[in-house]
Design a protein around this motif. Structure first.
Motif, PDB file in Angstrom:
ATOM      1  N   ASP A   1       0.853  -1.196   0.000  1.00  0.00           N
ATOM      2  CA  ASP A   1       0.000   0.000   0.000  1.00  0.00           C
ATOM      3  C   ASP A   1       0.882   1.237   0.000  1.00  0.00           C
ATOM      4  OD1 ASP A   1      -2.108  -1.770   2.247  1.00  0.00           O
ATOM      5  OD2 ASP A   1      -2.462  -1.392   0.113  1.00  0.00           O
TER       6      ASP A   1
ATOM      7  N   VAL B   1       1.051   5.534   0.383  1.00  0.00           N
ATOM      8  CA  VAL B   1       0.395   6.737   0.904  1.00  0.00           C
ATOM      9  C   VAL B   1       1.147   7.952   0.384  1.00  0.00           C
ATOM     10  CG1 VAL B   1      -0.226   8.053   2.937  1.00  0.00           C
ATOM     11  CG2 VAL B   1      -0.381   5.557   2.973  1.00  0.00           C
TER      12      VAL B   1
ATOM     13  N   SER C   1       1.621  12.070   0.045  1.00  0.00           N
ATOM     14  CA  SER C   1       1.414  13.260   0.882  1.00  0.00           C
ATOM     15  C   SER C   1       2.197  14.417   0.304  1.00  0.00           C
ATOM     16  CB  SER C   1       1.842  12.969   2.318  1.00  0.00           C
ATOM     17  OG  SER C   1       3.222  12.663   2.370  1.00  0.00           O
TER      18      SER C   1
ATOM     19  N   CYS D   1       5.819   9.790  -1.160  1.00  0.00           N
ATOM     20  CA  CYS D   1       5.027   8.574  -1.305  1.00  0.00           C
ATOM     21  C   CYS D   1       5.704   7.503  -0.470  1.00  0.00           C
ATOM     22  CB  CYS D   1       4.963   8.172  -2.766  1.00  0.00           C
ATOM     23  SG  CYS D   1       3.976   6.712  -3.098  1.00  0.00           S
TER      24      CYS D   1
ATOM     25  N   TYR E   1      -0.631  11.121  -8.282  1.00  0.00           N
ATOM     26  CA  TYR E   1      -0.630   9.725  -7.838  1.00  0.00           C
ATOM     27  C   TYR E   1       0.759   9.128  -7.966  1.00  0.00           C
ATOM     28  CZ  TYR E   1      -5.706  10.043  -8.540  1.00  0.00           C
ATOM     29  OH  TYR E   1      -7.021  10.411  -8.494  1.00  0.00           O
TER      30      TYR E   1
ATOM     31  N   TRP F   1      -0.973   1.624  -6.357  1.00  0.00           N
ATOM     32  CA  TRP F   1      -1.253   3.043  -6.540  1.00  0.00           C
ATOM     33  C   TRP F   1      -1.470   3.692  -5.179  1.00  0.00           C
ATOM     34  CZ3 TRP F   1      -2.249   5.995 -11.116  1.00  0.00           C
ATOM     35  CH2 TRP F   1      -2.077   5.283 -12.304  1.00  0.00           C
ATOM     36  N   GLY F   2      -0.938   4.888  -5.023  1.00  0.00           N
ATOM     37  CA  GLY F   2      -1.275   5.674  -3.852  1.00  0.00           C
ATOM     38  C   GLY F   2      -2.657   6.286  -4.030  1.00  0.00           C
ATOM     39  N   GLN F   3      -3.166   6.863  -2.974  1.00  0.00           N
ATOM     40  CA  GLN F   3      -4.527   7.395  -2.994  1.00  0.00           C
ATOM     41  C   GLN F   3      -4.614   8.748  -3.676  1.00  0.00           C
ATOM     42  OE1 GLN F   3      -2.416   8.026  -0.687  1.00  0.00           O
ATOM     43  NE2 GLN F   3      -2.904   9.942   0.328  1.00  0.00           N
ATOM     44  N   GLY F   4      -3.489   9.348  -3.957  1.00  0.00           N
ATOM     45  CA  GLY F   4      -3.497  10.651  -4.596  1.00  0.00           C
ATOM     46  C   GLY F   4      -3.393  11.769  -3.582  1.00  0.00           C
ATOM     47  N   THR F   5      -2.711  12.821  -3.985  1.00  0.00           N
ATOM     48  CA  THR F   5      -2.603  14.006  -3.148  1.00  0.00           C
ATOM     49  C   THR F   5      -2.893  15.226  -4.020  1.00  0.00           C
ATOM     50  OG1 THR F   5      -1.184  15.209  -1.579  1.00  0.00           O
ATOM     51  CG2 THR F   5      -0.081  14.199  -3.468  1.00  0.00           C
TER      52      THR F   5
END
Length: 123
Positions: free
Chosen positions: A3, A5, A7, A22, A94, A113-117
């Motif tokens: 996973d 994340v 930021s 990330c 992302y 994939w990260g969740q996006g910032t």
């Protein structure tokens, strides 16, 4: 499974700077490459930059020279330093990694994939 994340997003005025990060949730994986994408509102997701395991980099033409991708293997981090930002670069950014775990290799990598910032660049 890995996973991610992302930021570091936020609001900045045009020609300002931001640094995105990330982080991976686990260290039990091997990288096949890492990528940053972005998506502006109402537009398709687009490639921004990629970095290989040997730290070779590729940038899209419109960010080359202003954005810098980097990685820290020890900290399992991916970064995107963004300078001289433009208003049209507003969007969600992302991070993506291609990786393998266990006895596999990069011939058939998994993707995370990260969740996006969100990055907002104002004039």
């Amino acid at each position: 499974q890995v996973d991610l994340v992302a930021s570091g997003g936020g609001s900045v005025e045009a020609v300002g700077s931001l640094k995105l990060s990330c982080a991976a949730s686990t260290t039990d994986w091997s990288s096949c490459g890492k990528v940053w994408y972005r998506q502006a509102l109402g537009k398709e997701r687009e490639f921004v930059s990629t970095i290989t395991t040997a730290s070779n980099t590729v940038y899209s033409d419109d960010v080359n020279g202003r954005l810098t991708i980097s990685q820290d293997y020890y900290e399992n981090m991916l970064y995107l330093q963004m300078n001289s930002l433009k208003t049209e670069e507003t969007g969600v950014y992302y991070c993506v990694i291609l990786y393998y775990q266990g006895a596999r290799d990069c011939s058939l990598p998994s993707g995370a994939w990260g969740q996006g910032t969100l990055v907002t660049v104002s004039s």
